[in-house]
Design an enzyme around this catalytic site. Structure first.
Site, PDB file in Angstrom:
ATOM      1  CG  HIS A  76      12.432  33.269 -36.436  1.00 16.84           C
ATOM      2  ND1 HIS A  76      13.724  32.873 -36.086  1.00 16.84           N
ATOM      3  CD2 HIS A  76      12.222  33.443 -37.600  1.00 16.84           C
ATOM      4  CE1 HIS A  76      14.127  32.737 -37.448  1.00 16.84           C
ATOM      5  NE2 HIS A  76      13.213  33.090 -38.304  1.00 16.84           N
ATOM      6  CD  GLU A  77       8.577  33.773 -39.174  1.00 21.80           C
ATOM      7  OE1 GLU A  77       8.786  34.677 -40.002  1.00 21.80           O
ATOM      8  OE2 GLU A  77       9.206  32.589 -39.277  1.00 21.80           O
ATOM      9  N   GLY A  84       7.231  29.545 -40.866  1.00 21.27           N
ATOM     10  CA  GLY A  84       6.553  30.869 -40.812  1.00 21.27           C
ATOM     11  C   GLY A  84       7.298  31.450 -42.049  1.00 21.27           C
ATOM     12  CD  GLN A 114      11.531  34.958 -43.781  1.00 25.86           C
ATOM     13  OE1 GLN A 114      10.782  34.860 -43.199  1.00 25.86           O
ATOM     14  NE2 GLN A 114      12.596  34.144 -43.878  1.00 25.86           N
ATOM     15  CG  HIS A 149      12.079  37.579 -40.417  1.00 28.79           C
ATOM     16  ND1 HIS A 149      13.315  37.597 -41.077  1.00 28.79           N
ATOM     17  CD2 HIS A 149      11.864  36.204 -40.129  1.00 28.79           C
ATOM     18  CE1 HIS A 149      13.987  36.335 -41.300  1.00 28.79           C
ATOM     19  NE2 HIS A 149      12.760  35.493 -40.749  1.00 28.79           N
ATOM     20  CB  CYS A 183      16.262  31.838 -40.640  1.00 28.03           C
ATOM     21  SG  CYS A 183      15.270  33.110 -41.660  1.00 28.03           S
ATOM     22  CG  LEU A 184      12.296  29.171 -44.831  1.00 25.41           C
ATOM     23  CD1 LEU A 184      10.907  29.405 -45.218  1.00 25.41           C
ATOM     24  CD2 LEU A 184      12.631  27.740 -45.207  1.00 25.41           C
TER      25      LEU A 184
END
Ligand code: ZN
Length: 191
Positions: A144-145, A49, A54, A148, A102-103
């Site tokens: 998680h998303e 995701g 981000q 953000h 996480c990216l």
């Protein structure tokens, strides 16, 4: 479509609470281009995701997609889903320990407590309402998303800091145990 640069931990954009998108803004060309670019950037980086902040756009959009993901091979598949102005409602007190990455937090993983069952309400990329429930590992991905978009990163939720590890140390010391627990969750919830 284009790949966008991914912000990494320490950049203030990741700590901003993303702005709600008025309905009229969703149809705009720049919003649609942002969504296309987020999908491409997520896929290029093998993410499960990605949230708009981000990619330096602090607006309430995130995308989620799991298709035989090599970065998270134990995650069950989930079709491409675009969420605009999403909210999450927790439907249980039950939690599980999710090993997240996480990216925006390169080469770090850690264990985070997530609810096993949540309801997600949002608009899709055409402005139509979405309302569905997700469970297990998939529920963890959504939490998680959505974090953000509230300016939160998974590291904020790691209570046992001894679980923080690089990806190679994860494979050596944590993966076998976690994958076993992940399989049990998928067996229980189908997600
Ligand atoms: Zn992330």
């Amino acid at each position: 479509m284009a790949l966008r640069k991914i912000a990494t931990i320490g950049h203030p954009v990741l700590r901003q609470v993303a702005r709600t998108l008025p309905a009229a803004e969703i149809a705009r060309e720049e919003t649609q281009a942002l969504i296309d670019d987020m999908i491409e950037t997520m896929r290029d980086a093998n993410g499960a995701g990605i949230a708009a902040n981000q990619v330096y756009a602090p607006v309430q959009i995130c995308v989620i997609c799991v298709e035989n993901n090599p970065r998270y091979p134990y995650k069950p598949n989930f079709p491409l889903t675009v969420l605009v102005n999403p909210t999450v409602e927790v439907l249980t007190i039950d939690t599980f320990r999710n090993f997240e990455g996480c990216l925006s937090v390169p080469n770090l993983r850690g264990e985070v407590e997530r609810f096993t069952h949540v309801r997600v309400r949002a608009l899709d990329r055409n402005g139509a309402p979405l309302d569905f429930e997700v469970k297990g590992l998939t529920a963890g991905t959504f939490q998680h998303e959505l974090d953000h978009l509230g300016g939160k990163l998974f590291v904020d939720r790691v209570s046992d800091t001894t679980t923080l590890c690089t990806w190679s140390e994860f494979e050596r010391h944590f993966q076998a145990d976690f994958v076993e627990r992940a399989r049990a969750l998928v067996a229980k919830f189908g997600q």
